[in-house]
Scaffold this motif. Structure first.
Motif, PDB file in Angstrom:
ATOM      1  N   CYS A 107      -0.982  63.530  34.834  1.00 43.73           N
ATOM      2  CA  CYS A 107      -0.274  62.516  35.875  1.00 43.73           C
ATOM      3  C   CYS A 107       1.189  62.402  35.214  1.00 43.73           C
ATOM      4  O   CYS A 107       1.277  62.226  34.172  1.00 43.73           O
ATOM      5  CB  CYS A 107      -1.119  61.061  35.686  1.00 43.73           C
ATOM      6  SG  CYS A 107      -0.230  59.893  36.343  1.00 43.73           S
ATOM      7  N   GLU A 108       2.245  62.770  36.053  1.00 43.06           N
ATOM      8  CA  GLU A 108       3.514  62.362  35.934  1.00 43.06           C
ATOM      9  C   GLU A 108       3.961  60.812  36.432  1.00 43.06           C
ATOM     10  O   GLU A 108       3.527  60.542  37.556  1.00 43.06           O
ATOM     11  CB  GLU A 108       4.313  63.302  36.831  1.00 43.06           C
ATOM     12  CG  GLU A 108       5.843  63.214  36.436  1.00 43.06           C
ATOM     13  CD  GLU A 108       6.819  63.920  37.304  1.00 43.06           C
ATOM     14  OE1 GLU A 108       8.204  63.819  37.126  1.00 43.06           O
ATOM     15  OE2 GLU A 108       6.318  64.514  38.385  1.00 43.06           O
ATOM     16  N   VAL A 109       4.380  60.159  35.555  1.00 47.87           N
ATOM     17  CA  VAL A 109       5.071  59.070  35.762  1.00 47.87           C
ATOM     18  C   VAL A 109       6.364  59.223  36.323  1.00 47.87           C
ATOM     19  O   VAL A 109       7.416  59.381  35.535  1.00 47.87           O
ATOM     20  CB  VAL A 109       5.339  57.913  34.410  1.00 47.87           C
ATOM     21  CG1 VAL A 109       5.538  56.624  35.082  1.00 47.87           C
ATOM     22  CG2 VAL A 109       3.648  57.671  33.777  1.00 47.87           C
ATOM     23  N   ALA A 110       6.175  59.383  37.715  1.00 43.14           N
ATOM     24  CA  ALA A 110       7.596  60.002  38.294  1.00 43.14           C
ATOM     25  C   ALA A 110       8.701  59.065  38.389  1.00 43.14           C
ATOM     26  O   ALA A 110       9.891  59.362  37.973  1.00 43.14           O
ATOM     27  CB  ALA A 110       7.105  60.542  39.731  1.00 43.14           C
ATOM     28  N   PHE A 111       8.277  57.726  38.487  1.00 42.64           N
ATOM     29  CA  PHE A 111       9.507  56.782  38.708  1.00 42.64           C
ATOM     30  C   PHE A 111       8.986  55.438  37.909  1.00 42.64           C
ATOM     31  O   PHE A 111       7.676  55.169  38.360  1.00 42.64           O
ATOM     32  CB  PHE A 111       9.913  56.512  39.825  1.00 42.64           C
ATOM     33  CG  PHE A 111      10.727  57.722  40.431  1.00 42.64           C
ATOM     34  CD1 PHE A 111      12.298  57.864  40.072  1.00 42.64           C
ATOM     35  CD2 PHE A 111      10.486  58.617  41.271  1.00 42.64           C
ATOM     36  CE1 PHE A 111      12.806  58.932  40.444  1.00 42.64           C
ATOM     37  CE2 PHE A 111      11.085  59.732  41.588  1.00 42.64           C
ATOM     38  CZ  PHE A 111      12.330  59.944  41.224  1.00 42.64           C
ATOM     39  N   PHE A 112       9.606  54.775  37.029  1.00 40.89           N
ATOM     40  CA  PHE A 112       9.181  53.736  36.571  1.00 40.89           C
ATOM     41  C   PHE A 112      10.334  52.820  36.339  1.00 40.89           C
ATOM     42  O   PHE A 112      11.260  53.246  35.446  1.00 40.89           O
ATOM     43  CB  PHE A 112       8.617  53.915  35.329  1.00 40.89           C
ATOM     44  CG  PHE A 112       7.959  52.637  34.199  1.00 40.89           C
ATOM     45  CD1 PHE A 112       6.943  52.215  34.524  1.00 40.89           C
ATOM     46  CD2 PHE A 112       8.731  52.332  33.606  1.00 40.89           C
ATOM     47  CE1 PHE A 112       6.451  51.164  33.898  1.00 40.89           C
ATOM     48  CE2 PHE A 112       8.563  51.355  32.581  1.00 40.89           C
ATOM     49  CZ  PHE A 112       7.250  50.539  32.694  1.00 40.89           C
ATOM     50  N   GLY A 113      10.424  51.701  36.488  1.00 45.54           N
ATOM     51  CA  GLY A 113      11.712  50.799  36.329  1.00 45.54           C
ATOM     52  C   GLY A 113      11.542  49.501  37.011  1.00 45.54           C
ATOM     53  O   GLY A 113      10.712  48.981  37.643  1.00 45.54           O
ATOM     54  N   LEU A 114      12.420  48.557  36.276  1.00 48.20           N
ATOM     55  CA  LEU A 114      12.523  47.120  36.785  1.00 48.20           C
ATOM     56  C   LEU A 114      13.948  46.819  36.871  1.00 48.20           C
ATOM     57  O   LEU A 114      14.930  47.483  36.569  1.00 48.20           O
ATOM     58  CB  LEU A 114      12.209  46.150  35.453  1.00 48.20           C
ATOM     59  CG  LEU A 114      10.919  46.477  34.977  1.00 48.20           C
ATOM     60  CD1 LEU A 114      10.618  45.658  33.529  1.00 48.20           C
ATOM     61  CD2 LEU A 114       9.789  46.077  35.905  1.00 48.20           C
ATOM     62  N   VAL A 115      14.231  45.779  37.898  1.00 43.21           N
ATOM     63  CA  VAL A 115      15.366  45.397  38.291  1.00 43.21           C
ATOM     64  C   VAL A 115      16.040  44.695  37.087  1.00 43.21           C
ATOM     65  O   VAL A 115      15.201  44.187  36.069  1.00 43.21           O
ATOM     66  CB  VAL A 115      15.272  44.190  39.281  1.00 43.21           C
ATOM     67  CG1 VAL A 115      14.869  45.159  40.702  1.00 43.21           C
ATOM     68  CG2 VAL A 115      14.715  43.144  39.183  1.00 43.21           C
ATOM     69  N   ARG A 116      17.284  44.599  36.842  1.00 44.24           N
ATOM     70  CA  ARG A 116      17.907  43.909  35.688  1.00 44.24           C
ATOM     71  C   ARG A 116      17.374  42.670  35.149  1.00 44.24           C
ATOM     72  O   ARG A 116      17.081  42.322  34.089  1.00 44.24           O
ATOM     73  CB  ARG A 116      19.367  43.851  35.702  1.00 44.24           C
ATOM     74  CG  ARG A 116      19.941  45.412  35.485  1.00 44.24           C
ATOM     75  CD  ARG A 116      21.417  45.259  34.880  1.00 44.24           C
ATOM     76  NE  ARG A 116      21.770  46.670  35.211  1.00 44.24           N
ATOM     77  CZ  ARG A 116      22.435  46.980  34.249  1.00 44.24           C
ATOM     78  NH1 ARG A 116      22.586  46.639  32.821  1.00 44.24           N
ATOM     79  NH2 ARG A 116      22.850  48.220  34.247  1.00 44.24           N
ATOM     80  N   GLU A 117      17.089  41.658  36.207  1.00 47.98           N
ATOM     81  CA  GLU A 117      16.637  40.431  35.928  1.00 47.98           C
ATOM     82  C   GLU A 117      15.194  40.457  35.569  1.00 47.98           C
ATOM     83  O   GLU A 117      15.012  39.323  35.004  1.00 47.98           O
ATOM     84  CB  GLU A 117      16.708  39.521  37.353  1.00 47.98           C
ATOM     85  CG  GLU A 117      18.043  39.579  37.960  1.00 47.98           C
ATOM     86  CD  GLU A 117      18.268  40.660  38.944  1.00 47.98           C
ATOM     87  OE1 GLU A 117      19.412  41.018  38.913  1.00 47.98           O
ATOM     88  OE2 GLU A 117      17.396  41.384  39.315  1.00 47.98           O
ATOM     89  N   ALA A 118      14.486  41.304  35.457  1.00 48.25           N
ATOM     90  CA  ALA A 118      13.203  41.348  35.030  1.00 48.25           C
ATOM     91  C   ALA A 118      12.985  42.162  33.502  1.00 48.25           C
ATOM     92  O   ALA A 118      11.991  42.064  33.071  1.00 48.25           O
ATOM     93  CB  ALA A 118      12.278  41.953  35.934  1.00 48.25           C
TER      94      ALA A 118
END
Length: 194
Positions: A107-118
């Motif tokens: 399993c590749e965690v292909a994209f993972f992210g949060l907006v700055r406010e979070a």
């Protein structure tokens, strides 16, 4: 082999160091629900996906999914072995997670992210625990991801705290998405546009 020393980079190009990390066993920490956020599966269309991709990735000059053709990106989004999720707070999508199971046993965690406010409020850890629980529900032997020097400066430390171990580095040279008109010229002001 790249020789030691400085190397010129043409205008409109970016260079960064990419670190690949992996884990080979399910971590002991388990996903636990929060009262102030949820993680929900989504089947985004190309426009909705790119909107969230830009919201999260513009400060780090994410561009790979911005340069793809609509049919190529939609094919990935529609693939049954690719799962997309949103972190939602107050009904607002504030995070994205993409798990790619197309490589057998992995399993590749292909994209993972949060907006700055979070960011900086425990939502990243919450989303990663969900990601790892979901990934290890399948019959796999490895979860992996990569990050780079353009990403959040705490990314590698965060992934290591989650149980990932670095195993490879590569240089990546790519077009600057600001020069190509894919991101605003004022995106990532800490990285000069040449």
């Amino acid at each position: 082999m790249i020789a030691d020393g400085y190397h010129d980079l043409p205008s409109g190009k970016l260079a960064n160091l990419v670190t690949f990390l992996e884990m080979h066993a399910r971590p002991s920490e388990r996903f636990e629900a929060r009262n102030d956020a949820t993680v929900a599966p989504v089947r985004p269309d190309v426009d909705a996906y790119r909107n969230m991709f830009r919201r999260i990735g513009a400060p780090y000059l994410w561009s790979s999914r911005l340069t793809m053709s609509d049919p190529s990106l939609q094919a990935i989004l529609d693939d049954p072995d690719v799962e997309n999720y949103e972190l939602r707070r107050d009904e607002s999508p504030d995070g994205m997670l993409e798990l790619d199971f197309r490589e057998a046993g992995s399993c590749e965690v292909a994209f993972f992210g949060l907006v700055r406010e979070a960011q900086g409020r425990g939502f990243g850890r919450y989303l990663m625990r969900f990601a790892l629980q979901r990934a290890w529900e399948r019959s796999i032997h490895r979860v992996w991801l990569h990050t780079c020097t353009l990403d959040h400066p705490g990314a590698i430390a965060f992934y290591r705290k989650c149980g990932f171990v670095p195993y490879k580095r590569q240089f990546e040279i790519s077009d600057d998405p600001r020069a190509a008109g894919l991101l605003p010229l004022d995106a990532a002001p800490h990285i000069p546009l040449l």
